[in-house]
Write an enzyme that holds these catalytic residues in place. Structure first.
Site, PDB file in Angstrom:
ATOM      1  N   LYS A 174       0.880  -1.184   0.000  1.00  0.00           N
ATOM      2  CA  LYS A 174       0.000   0.000   0.000  1.00  0.00           C
ATOM      3  C   LYS A 174       0.907   1.220   0.000  1.00  0.00           C
ATOM      4  O   LYS A 174       1.357   1.685   1.051  1.00  0.00           O
ATOM      5  CB  LYS A 174      -0.897  -0.014   1.234  1.00  0.00           C
ATOM      6  CG  LYS A 174      -2.231   0.674   1.072  1.00  0.00           C
ATOM      7  CD  LYS A 174      -2.173   2.136   0.694  1.00  0.00           C
ATOM      8  CE  LYS A 174      -1.818   3.044   1.827  1.00  0.00           C
ATOM      9  NZ  LYS A 174      -1.635   4.459   1.399  1.00  0.00           N
ATOM     10  N   GLU A 177      -0.718   7.450  -1.048  1.00  0.00           N
ATOM     11  CA  GLU A 177      -1.778   7.733  -2.019  1.00  0.00           C
ATOM     12  C   GLU A 177      -1.384   8.802  -3.035  1.00  0.00           C
ATOM     13  O   GLU A 177      -1.954   8.863  -4.121  1.00  0.00           O
ATOM     14  CB  GLU A 177      -3.068   8.126  -1.296  1.00  0.00           C
ATOM     15  CG  GLU A 177      -2.960   9.243  -0.267  1.00  0.00           C
ATOM     16  CD  GLU A 177      -2.580   8.733   1.123  1.00  0.00           C
ATOM     17  OE1 GLU A 177      -1.748   7.818   1.223  1.00  0.00           O
ATOM     18  OE2 GLU A 177      -3.121   9.280   2.108  1.00  0.00           O
ATOM     19  N   GLY A 227       6.918   5.653   7.539  1.00  0.00           N
ATOM     20  CA  GLY A 227       6.116   6.868   7.510  1.00  0.00           C
ATOM     21  C   GLY A 227       6.290   7.632   8.803  1.00  0.00           C
ATOM     22  O   GLY A 227       7.297   7.484   9.508  1.00  0.00           O
ATOM     23  N   GLY A 228       5.309   8.443   9.128  1.00  0.00           N
ATOM     24  CA  GLY A 228       5.425   9.319  10.283  1.00  0.00           C
ATOM     25  C   GLY A 228       5.176   8.616  11.607  1.00  0.00           C
ATOM     26  O   GLY A 228       4.532   7.551  11.665  1.00  0.00           O
ATOM     27  N   THR A 231       1.409   7.968  12.598  1.00  0.00           N
ATOM     28  CA  THR A 231       0.826   6.808  11.910  1.00  0.00           C
ATOM     29  C   THR A 231       1.431   5.520  12.450  1.00  0.00           C
ATOM     30  O   THR A 231       0.725   4.517  12.620  1.00  0.00           O
ATOM     31  CB  THR A 231       1.060   6.910  10.390  1.00  0.00           C
ATOM     32  OG1 THR A 231       0.777   8.236   9.959  1.00  0.00           O
ATOM     33  CG2 THR A 231       0.190   5.928   9.633  1.00  0.00           C
ATOM     34  N   GLY A 232       2.718   5.539  12.714  1.00  0.00           N
ATOM     35  CA  GLY A 232       3.394   4.349  13.245  1.00  0.00           C
ATOM     36  C   GLY A 232       2.758   3.883  14.552  1.00  0.00           C
ATOM     37  O   GLY A 232       2.582   2.682  14.784  1.00  0.00           O
ATOM     38  N   GLU A 249       9.692   2.076  10.374  1.00  0.00           N
ATOM     39  CA  GLU A 249      10.733   3.052  10.028  1.00  0.00           C
ATOM     40  C   GLU A 249      10.066   4.409  10.084  1.00  0.00           C
ATOM     41  O   GLU A 249       9.312   4.779   9.179  1.00  0.00           O
ATOM     42  CB  GLU A 249      11.265   2.797   8.609  1.00  0.00           C
ATOM     43  CG  GLU A 249      12.047   1.517   8.452  1.00  0.00           C
ATOM     44  CD  GLU A 249      13.378   1.550   9.169  1.00  0.00           C
ATOM     45  OE1 GLU A 249      13.895   2.647   9.454  1.00  0.00           O
ATOM     46  OE2 GLU A 249      13.895   0.471   9.475  1.00  0.00           O
ATOM     47  N   CYS A 288      13.798  11.481   5.586  1.00  0.00           N
ATOM     48  CA  CYS A 288      13.689  11.110   6.997  1.00  0.00           C
ATOM     49  C   CYS A 288      14.995  11.342   7.746  1.00  0.00           C
ATOM     50  O   CYS A 288      14.991  11.643   8.928  1.00  0.00           O
ATOM     51  CB  CYS A 288      13.256   9.655   7.115  1.00  0.00           C
ATOM     52  SG  CYS A 288      14.303   8.546   6.180  1.00  0.00           S
ATOM     53  N   GLU A 393       9.647  17.127  13.787  1.00  0.00           N
ATOM     54  CA  GLU A 393      10.118  16.913  12.424  1.00  0.00           C
ATOM     55  C   GLU A 393       9.284  17.793  11.486  1.00  0.00           C
ATOM     56  O   GLU A 393       8.068  17.611  11.385  1.00  0.00           O
ATOM     57  CB  GLU A 393       9.930  15.435  12.061  1.00  0.00           C
ATOM     58  CG  GLU A 393      10.512  15.069  10.714  1.00  0.00           C
ATOM     59  CD  GLU A 393      10.131  13.634  10.297  1.00  0.00           C
ATOM     60  OE1 GLU A 393       8.972  13.251  10.471  1.00  0.00           O
ATOM     61  OE2 GLU A 393      11.016  12.940   9.782  1.00  0.00           O
TER      62      GLU A 393
HETATM   63  P1  NAD Z   1       2.444   8.995   6.761  1.00  0.00           P
HETATM   64  O1  NAD Z   1       2.665   8.352   8.061  1.00  0.00           O
HETATM   65  O2  NAD Z   1       1.435  10.079   6.669  1.00  0.00           O
HETATM   66  O3  NAD Z   1       2.012   7.938   5.656  1.00  0.00           O
HETATM   67  C1  NAD Z   1       2.815   6.818   5.338  1.00  0.00           C
HETATM   68  C2  NAD Z   1       1.953   5.735   4.758  1.00  0.00           C
HETATM   69  O4  NAD Z   1       1.045   5.281   5.752  1.00  0.00           O
HETATM   70  C3  NAD Z   1       1.089   6.172   3.571  1.00  0.00           C
HETATM   71  O5  NAD Z   1       1.037   5.127   2.642  1.00  0.00           O
HETATM   72  C4  NAD Z   1      -0.266   6.390   4.219  1.00  0.00           C
HETATM   73  O6  NAD Z   1      -1.336   6.275   3.319  1.00  0.00           O
HETATM   74  C5  NAD Z   1      -0.278   5.253   5.217  1.00  0.00           C
HETATM   75  N1  NAD Z   1      -1.221   5.391   6.329  1.00  0.00           N
HETATM   76  C6  NAD Z   1      -1.680   6.524   6.920  1.00  0.00           C
HETATM   77  N2  NAD Z   1      -2.543   6.200   7.913  1.00  0.00           N
HETATM   78  C7  NAD Z   1      -2.639   4.860   7.954  1.00  0.00           C
HETATM   79  C8  NAD Z   1      -3.351   3.919   8.759  1.00  0.00           C
HETATM   80  N3  NAD Z   1      -4.164   4.313   9.738  1.00  0.00           N
HETATM   81  N4  NAD Z   1      -3.187   2.600   8.516  1.00  0.00           N
HETATM   82  C9  NAD Z   1      -2.356   2.172   7.548  1.00  0.00           C
HETATM   83  N5  NAD Z   1      -1.672   3.011   6.748  1.00  0.00           N
HETATM   84  C10 NAD Z   1      -1.790   4.332   6.952  1.00  0.00           C
HETATM   85  O7  NAD Z   1       3.870   9.490   6.280  1.00  0.00           O
HETATM   86  P2  NAD Z   1       4.227  10.321   4.986  1.00  0.00           P
HETATM   87  O8  NAD Z   1       3.763  11.728   5.223  1.00  0.00           O
HETATM   88  O9  NAD Z   1       3.784   9.600   3.773  1.00  0.00           O
HETATM   89  O10 NAD Z   1       5.830  10.236   5.008  1.00  0.00           O
HETATM   90  C11 NAD Z   1       6.601  11.105   5.755  1.00  0.00           C
HETATM   91  C12 NAD Z   1       7.119  10.441   7.004  1.00  0.00           C
HETATM   92  O11 NAD Z   1       7.798   9.237   6.680  1.00  0.00           O
HETATM   93  C13 NAD Z   1       8.109  11.288   7.740  1.00  0.00           C
HETATM   94  O12 NAD Z   1       7.830  11.284   9.112  1.00  0.00           O
HETATM   95  C14 NAD Z   1       9.429  10.590   7.480  1.00  0.00           C
HETATM   96  O13 NAD Z   1      10.424  10.823   8.441  1.00  0.00           O
HETATM   97  C15 NAD Z   1       9.030   9.174   7.396  1.00  0.00           C
HETATM   98  N6  NAD Z   1      10.016   8.375   6.654  1.00  0.00           N
HETATM   99  C16 NAD Z   1      10.857   7.557   7.366  1.00  0.00           C
HETATM  100  C17 NAD Z   1      11.838   6.820   6.706  1.00  0.00           C
HETATM  101  C18 NAD Z   1      12.792   5.919   7.455  1.00  0.00           C
HETATM  102  O14 NAD Z   1      13.538   5.199   6.827  1.00  0.00           O
HETATM  103  N7  NAD Z   1      12.797   5.918   8.771  1.00  0.00           N
HETATM  104  C19 NAD Z   1      11.946   6.923   5.322  1.00  0.00           C
HETATM  105  C20 NAD Z   1      11.082   7.757   4.635  1.00  0.00           C
HETATM  106  C21 NAD Z   1      10.111   8.486   5.323  1.00  0.00           C
END
Ligand code: NAD
Length: 504
Positions: A174, A177, A227-228, A231-232, A249, A288, A393
């Site tokens: 997934k 989007e 991701g963020g 969300t994590g 991550e 990130c 961040e």
């Molecule tokens: P995000 O957390 O908003 O979204 C990431 C993904 O999660 C997207 O595909 C989103 O649709 C999905 N998502 C959102 N809510 C969800 C839910 N409830 N259940 C399942 N999936 C869900 O992050 P973003 O804005 O896309 O990316 C930016 C973030 O990613 C920053 O915080 C950045 O530091 C982090 N990031 C970390 C690394 C790493 O290696 N540590 C690498 C790249 C980005």
């Protein structure tokens, strides 16, 4: 083209018929229209991945053969590179040059895991008896839910797809989007290479709808998320009910620690400032591991920051295909507003905006920026550890500047973060640089550099930057279950419980 979900080997529209327009963040132009999946589509993809894992041929396929497929994926990415580069560029607004570098890294990731797949079949354990054969074998975890962000769309997906397949799993991807197109392309490659139906599945759409079942569903064995932090937390919480494996991550607030002896000559100043500039403003800070927190020795502050500001003001924002563009837009209007609010908060807290702090608009050297989501490279001086701007961040082109008096203070500042993804130390005193590096609580530490990573080297975070590691041997281990097989070659009576006679 809205048949863009790939479920059980078939390209499909969303069950609801919903679609989403994807627009280039540099100028708002329409890039494509893709299917917008809902929970029902993701559940169908999970069912396909479950059946392919439980009953399909993939997990029984030899590791060398699985590895061979990954090597062929790498070759296909090279062959279709132009198409991949264009898709990544249009979705993200980054320059084709940067997308091309990403494709090199992605192909190398597939090569690395392709070679690693058959490398380690397990180990023999000395059970202390010649009558026992005890060994550890590695089995695939099962069905993997892979959820990825928009900043490095295919790179982040590759870090998960390659080890998941190398280990013999099936998966549902997934992607974010806003940036689906390279995920569609990689699934086409897997399809063309003959991966059995249901092994690789793709759902596109909003996280809360298309993504959420991947963490909650009992038929998913592992969820790997990039991701963020917010969300994590949700994903880890939802995964807890089924106690599935979780790899996270998350974000970072990464210190770039500069000692005065790293900028006490013109050459050293040029090198450390140039790298600090890249650390903060590469991909407009949407990285990130961005060096968004500059931590500089007091005595070097003025000359270093003056030079950083001078260089930051020269950065040419622009649309990705325009000549002269050095960095592109932020991913969306909403994200730009978030970055700006962060800068305004820093200003309100008493920090000094030395340059930037505003939207990039008008003609900036390579055409009008008015239709895109540009933000000026921003240097936030006078930051202190108590301020939100040094802890949160921003994920945009901003760098905060803090100062330190001695080594102890440098380490204390650099480790004063809930995150722990990456950090750097710059010093011409090798012993000092190593001392500091040893004390930094971050998953990657660079010494006199900022940014490089290698597929052979683990990537991941201390603290709230995440759980687990990607890349390297640990990146494969995330997708394997070690199983202990203990074989008694001479079974006999143990006499643990006494046989007191009586009828059989
Ligand atoms: P995000 O957390 O908003 O979204 C990431 C993904 O999660 C997207 O595909 C989103 O649709 C999905 N998502 C959102 N809510 C969800 C839910 N409830 N259940 C399942 N999936 C869900 O992050 P973003 O804005 O896309 O990316 C930016 C973030 O990613 C920053 O915080 C950045 O530091 C982090 N990031 C970390 C690394 C790493 O290696 N540590 C690498 C790249 C980005």
């Amino acid at each position: 083209m809205s048949d863009t979900l790939f479920i059980d080997g078939v390209w499909r529209a969303a069950a609801s018929g919903a679609t989403r327009e994807i627009r280039c963040p540099a100028d708002g132009s329409l890039v494509g229209v893709v299917a917008e999946a809902g929970p029902a589509d993701t559940e169908a993809a999970i069912a396909a991945a479950r059946a392919a894992f439980d009953d399909g041929p993939w997990r029984q396929t030899g590791a060398a053969e699985r590895g061979d497929l990954l090597l062929r994926v790498a070759t296909e990415i090279d062959t279709r590179r132009e198409e991949f580069v264009r898709a990544e560029t249009l979705d993200t607004g980054k320059r084709p040059y940067e997308s091309d570098l990403d494709m090199t890294d992605i192909a190398n990731c597939f090569r690395y895991f392709g070679k690693l797949a058959a490398d380690d079949a397990g180990r023999v354990v000395d059970a202390g008896s010649p009558d026992v054969d005890s060994r550890i074998v590695y089995e695939p975890v099962g069905v993997c839910g892979l959820i990825t962000p928009w900043n490095y769309p295919l790179l982040q997906a590759a870090w998960k797809i390659a080890p998941a397949l190398a280990a013999g799993n099936t998966f549902v991807l997934k992607p974010a989007e806003l940036t689906p197109h390279t995920s569609i392309l990689i699934m086409r490659v897997l399809d063309d290479l003959g991966l059995p139906s249901g092994v690789a599945n793709l759902v596109l759409g909003a996280g809360a709808d298309a993504g959420a079942p991947l963490s909650a569903h009992p038929d998913v064995d592992l969820v790997s998320f990039t991701g963020g932090l917010a969300t994590g937390r949700i994903i880890a919480g939802e995964a807890a009910a089924t106690v599935k494996k979780v790899a996270l991550e998350l974000g970072g607030k990464n210190p770039n620690v500069i000692f005065a002896d790293a900028c006490d000559t013109d050459d050293r100043l040029a090198a450390s400032v140039d790298n600090a500039l890249n650390a903060a403003f590469l991909h407009s800070g949407q990285v990130c591991s961005a060096g968004a927190r500059l931590v500089i020795e007091e005595s070097a502050h003025d000359r270093f920051v003056d030079e950083l500001v001078r260089r930051a003001e020269q950065i040419r924002l622009g649309r990705p295909f325009d000549e002269g563009t050095e960095t592109g837009p932020l991913i969306s209007s909403a994200h730009r507003d978030k970055v700006h609010a962060y800068v305004e908060q820093a200003r309100a807290e008493g920090a000094v905006i030395r340059t930037g702090g505003a939207f990039g608009t008008g003609d900036h050297g390579s055409g009008s920026l008015d239709d895109g989501w540009f933000y000026l490279p921003t240097v936030i001086d006078g930051a202190r550890r108590t301020m939100a701007c040094v802890h949160d961040e921003a994920f945009g082109p901003t760098v905060t500047v803090e100062t330190f008096a001695d080594e102890a203070e440098a380490v204390a500042i650099a480790n004063d973060t809930e995150y722990g993804l990456a950090g750097a130390v710059w010093s011409s005193d090798a012993a000092r640089a190593r001392r500091i590096a040893a004390r930094l609580r971050h998953g990657t530490v660079w010494v006199n550099d900022f940014g490089p990573y290698l597929p052979q080297a683990e990537w991941g975070g201390f603290g709230r930057s995440g759980v687990g590691r990607e890349l390297g041997p640990s990146g494969l281990a995330e997708y394997r279950e070690p199983k202990h097989v203990y074989e008694n070659l001479r079974p006999g009576v143990t006499d643990w419980f006494t046989d007191r006679g009586g009828n059989r």
